[in-house]
Scaffold this active site. Sequence first.
Site, PDB file in Angstrom:
ATOM      1  N   ASP A 152     -11.225   8.159  61.960  1.00  0.00           N
ATOM      2  CA  ASP A 152     -10.731   7.705  63.258  1.00  0.00           C
ATOM      3  C   ASP A 152      -9.858   8.827  63.829  1.00  0.00           C
ATOM      4  OD1 ASP A 152      -8.356   7.553  61.859  1.00  0.00           O
ATOM      5  OD2 ASP A 152      -7.991   5.431  62.258  1.00  0.00           O
ATOM      6  N   CYS A 188      -8.692   8.059  57.496  1.00  0.00           N
ATOM      7  CA  CYS A 188      -7.896   7.423  58.554  1.00  0.00           C
ATOM      8  C   CYS A 188      -6.438   7.745  58.260  1.00  0.00           C
ATOM      9  CB  CYS A 188      -8.176   5.924  58.664  1.00  0.00           C
ATOM     10  SG  CYS A 188      -7.721   4.926  57.232  1.00  0.00           S
ATOM     11  N   THR A 227      -4.075   6.047  56.581  1.00  0.00           N
ATOM     12  CA  THR A 227      -3.689   5.751  55.199  1.00  0.00           C
ATOM     13  C   THR A 227      -4.868   5.751  54.216  1.00  0.00           C
ATOM     14  OG1 THR A 227      -4.029   3.402  55.590  1.00  0.00           O
ATOM     15  CG2 THR A 227      -1.789   4.261  55.954  1.00  0.00           C
TER      16      THR A 227
HETATM   17  C1  RB5 Z   1      -4.380   4.097  63.117  1.00  0.00           C
HETATM   18  O1  RB5 Z   1      -3.136   4.111  63.738  1.00  0.00           O
HETATM   19  C2  RB5 Z   1      -4.237   3.609  61.675  1.00  0.00           C
HETATM   20  O2  RB5 Z   1      -3.931   2.258  61.674  1.00  0.00           O
HETATM   21  C3  RB5 Z   1      -5.493   3.897  60.913  1.00  0.00           C
HETATM   22  O3  RB5 Z   1      -5.773   5.252  60.954  1.00  0.00           O
HETATM   23  C4  RB5 Z   1      -5.482   3.544  59.429  1.00  0.00           C
HETATM   24  O4  RB5 Z   1      -4.347   4.062  58.805  1.00  0.00           O
HETATM   25  C5  RB5 Z   1      -5.717   2.135  59.102  1.00  0.00           C
HETATM   26  O5  RB5 Z   1      -5.760   1.743  57.945  1.00  0.00           O
END
Ligand code: RB5
Length: 149
Positions: free
Chosen positions: A8, A63, A65
């Site tokens: 993402d 992503c 985390t």
């Molecule tokens: C995006 O802000 C964040 O929520 C996403 O990248 C991820 O960490 C979700 O688990």
Amino acid sequence: MRIAIGADHAGYVLKDALQAAFPEVEWTDCGTDGLASCDYPDFAFAVARAVALGEVDAGLLVCGTGVGMSLAANRVPGIRAACCSEPYTARLARDHNDANVLCLGSRVIGEGVAEDIVRVWLETPYSGGERHQRRLDKIAAAEAGGAGR
Ligand code: RB5
């Protein structure tokens, strides 16, 4: 090795850095392609489907985390996604769990640690031990039967 990779907006920069760091891998980039806010499940499902269909050998998701990506990817039948923040877990995720998707958190680890994790994950085969396979078979059976229903 063919790997589908996705991220993402939070993982976009690390996604591109990892592709550059491992030129020997045949990458299939499932996006995202910029820093605009987007929804991690869209990319988790694209990568997980490519793995489940056998279009690639494995998947890599980034992503913030690694958690959201692993939650989503693990909803796709046949996917064993592991969220790793250090190389030891990545090694055991292959050796014991035959993890076919690796999830990383770009806000948790730096690029150097991410590269070490990916290297270990790529180099470690599934040991195929009887006890490990028995446990994976139980997960597969639960997936087929709908565990918890
Ligand atoms: C995006 O802000 C964040 O929520 C996403 O990248 C991820 O960490 C979700 O688990």
